[in-house]
Design an enzyme around this catalytic site. Structure first.
Site, PDB file in Angstrom:
ATOM      1  N   ARG A  81      -6.197   5.760  -7.689  1.00  0.00           N
ATOM      2  CA  ARG A  81      -5.211   7.033  -7.921  1.00  0.00           C
ATOM      3  C   ARG A  81      -5.317   7.507  -9.452  1.00  0.00           C
ATOM      4  O   ARG A  81      -6.404   8.394  -9.599  1.00  0.00           O
ATOM      5  CB  ARG A  81      -4.564   7.230  -6.790  1.00  0.00           C
ATOM      6  CG  ARG A  81      -4.332   6.951  -5.275  1.00  0.00           C
ATOM      7  CD  ARG A  81      -3.156   6.870  -5.141  1.00  0.00           C
ATOM      8  NE  ARG A  81      -2.656   8.524  -5.221  1.00  0.00           N
ATOM      9  CZ  ARG A  81      -1.030   8.500  -4.471  1.00  0.00           C
ATOM     10  NH1 ARG A  81       0.060   7.415  -4.240  1.00  0.00           N
ATOM     11  NH2 ARG A  81      -0.743   9.785  -4.206  1.00  0.00           N
TER      12      ARG A  81
ATOM     13  N   LEU B 147       1.189  -1.549   0.107  1.00  0.00           N
ATOM     14  CA  LEU B 147      -0.490  -0.196  -0.206  1.00  0.00           C
ATOM     15  C   LEU B 147       0.339   0.967   0.249  1.00  0.00           C
ATOM     16  O   LEU B 147       2.205   1.054   0.933  1.00  0.00           O
ATOM     17  CB  LEU B 147      -0.853   0.022   1.055  1.00  0.00           C
ATOM     18  CG  LEU B 147      -1.625  -1.176   1.034  1.00  0.00           C
ATOM     19  CD1 LEU B 147      -2.868  -1.335   3.134  1.00  0.00           C
ATOM     20  CD2 LEU B 147      -2.675  -0.659   0.560  1.00  0.00           C
ATOM     21  N   ASP B 148       0.230   2.630  -0.713  1.00  0.00           N
ATOM     22  CA  ASP B 148       1.264   3.106  -0.742  1.00  0.00           C
ATOM     23  C   ASP B 148       1.178   4.269   1.103  1.00  0.00           C
ATOM     24  O   ASP B 148       0.047   3.573   1.678  1.00  0.00           O
ATOM     25  CB  ASP B 148       0.601   4.916  -1.747  1.00  0.00           C
ATOM     26  CG  ASP B 148       0.430   3.917  -2.879  1.00  0.00           C
ATOM     27  OD1 ASP B 148       1.327   3.401  -3.986  1.00  0.00           O
ATOM     28  OD2 ASP B 148      -0.018   4.351  -3.952  1.00  0.00           O
ATOM     29  N   LYS B 149       2.570   4.679   1.083  1.00  0.00           N
ATOM     30  CA  LYS B 149       2.901   5.228   1.825  1.00  0.00           C
ATOM     31  C   LYS B 149       0.991   6.016   2.951  1.00  0.00           C
ATOM     32  O   LYS B 149       0.505   5.459   4.274  1.00  0.00           O
ATOM     33  CB  LYS B 149       3.490   6.153   2.128  1.00  0.00           C
ATOM     34  CG  LYS B 149       3.976   7.068   3.819  1.00  0.00           C
ATOM     35  CD  LYS B 149       4.565   8.291   3.622  1.00  0.00           C
ATOM     36  CE  LYS B 149       4.327   9.294   4.378  1.00  0.00           C
ATOM     37  NZ  LYS B 149       5.833  10.736   4.453  1.00  0.00           N
TER      38      LYS B 149
END
Length: 323
Positions: free
Chosen positions: A238, A139-141
């Site tokens: 996104r 998962l992205d930060k």
């Protein structure tokens, strides 16, 4: 490295694997290892058939003698750190966690410490022997939510296969800019942005990417949607939502400048201004347990910051209704 440290195996091809590709046959004989790793052994000459180096696509025959003597995958040395983990489920093969926004998954330039990997090495030291410390998806930060980590080689191989065959189910909640009347599908390839190499984009020669989305709750100028992935490209939700002109609230990369809705209350303006990450949360994960073959599903609630954002959006909607 001693001989005991190497991965060793000796097999005789059984009738059911005769006339199969070499890499396929070895994958059946050594299911704890991934096909790509086995192909690497074959290409490096660490796996032979009847004493000869072959190609992955070469066929094997009944009685062929397969020998394997390969070095384990080299791991980068990362330090274990005592970092709290929100553990949803664990057993000897799996660790399912609820990752908070702000936590980097892998050490990298600028983030050598304080990452999920550092925390995992402290909590489950056995992951040090696995590729990428057992992490099979990320998962992205600044994306919160559920993710699974392998604790054994058997689990790692199984989870990678489930991701590649798209049998692992992943659902996300996202707050997007603008309103939609229903769900839909974004089927657009994703690759590196042609001019901004740190960004991803919908590009003609990108990798196939499919995102399903449906309406959960609509507000005057925003929508809560639920997204389901068929693929797992970097920044997929996104990029796809931005591509259809409904970027995620707070997205610093794909969201553009903040847009305040007509009749925006001071409370909503403040809520939108202080929301400094993409409003994206991995809410549900479904997979087949690598040992028991049982289908398992876990779900984690929305984090506090997204709940507060939704509360502000609902209050704004009520305020408009009363005018």
């Amino acid at each position: 490295m001693t001989a005991d440290d190497r991965i060793n195996g000796e097999f005789e091809v059984p009738p059911e694997l005769s006339d199969r590709r070499l890499d396929q046959a070895v994958a059946e004989l050594m299911p704890e290892h991934s096909r790509s790793r086995i192909q690497g052994w074959i290409k490096d000459g660490d796996l032979t058939v009847n004493g000869k180096v072959k190609k992955p696509r070469d066929k094997v025959m009944l009685g062929d003698r397969i020998l394997v003597s390969a070095e384990p995958e080299v791991q980068v040395t990362w330090e274990a750190e005592s970092i709290d983990l929100d553990i949803v489920y664990e057993d000897e093969h799996l660790l399912v966690i609820n990752k908070p926004a702000g936590l980097v998954v892998h050490p990298a330039a600028g983030h050598a410490a304080g990452t999920l990997v550092n925390a995992l090495l402290n909590y489950a030291p056995e992951v040090d022997k696995l590729p990428r410390a057992g992490i099979v998806h990320r998962l992205d930060k600044d994306t919160s939510g559920i993710m699974v980590v392998a604790r054994s080689l058997v689990a790692h191989t199984s989870l990678v296969d489930q991701l590649q065959t798209r049998t692992m189910g992943r659902e996300y909640d996202a707050v997007i800019v603008g309103t939609i009347t229903g769900g839909g599908i974004v089927d657009q390839p994703i690759g590196r942005h042609p001019n901004q190499r740190k960004k991803m984009a919908v590009v003609r020669d990108g990798k196939p990417a499919v995102t399903h989305y449906r309406l959960v709750e609509r507000f005057p100028a925003h929508t809560l949607v639920r997204c389901k992935l068929e693929s797992g490209r970097t920044h997929q939700i996104r990029v796809h939502m931005s591509h259809i002109r409904h970027p995620l609230v707070g997205d610093p990369v794909y969201g553009g400048r903040m847009r305040l809705p007509q009749g925006c209350t001071p409370e909503l303006k403040e809520a939108l201004r202080k929301f400094q990450r993409q409003a994206l949360h991995a809410r549900q994960l479904t997979l087949v347990h690598p040992e028991t073959d049982e289908e398992m599903t876990w779900e984690v609630p929305l984090p506090q910051d997204i709940q507060e954002l939704l509360a502000a959006l609902r209050a704004h909607a009520k305020a408009l209704e009363s005018l």
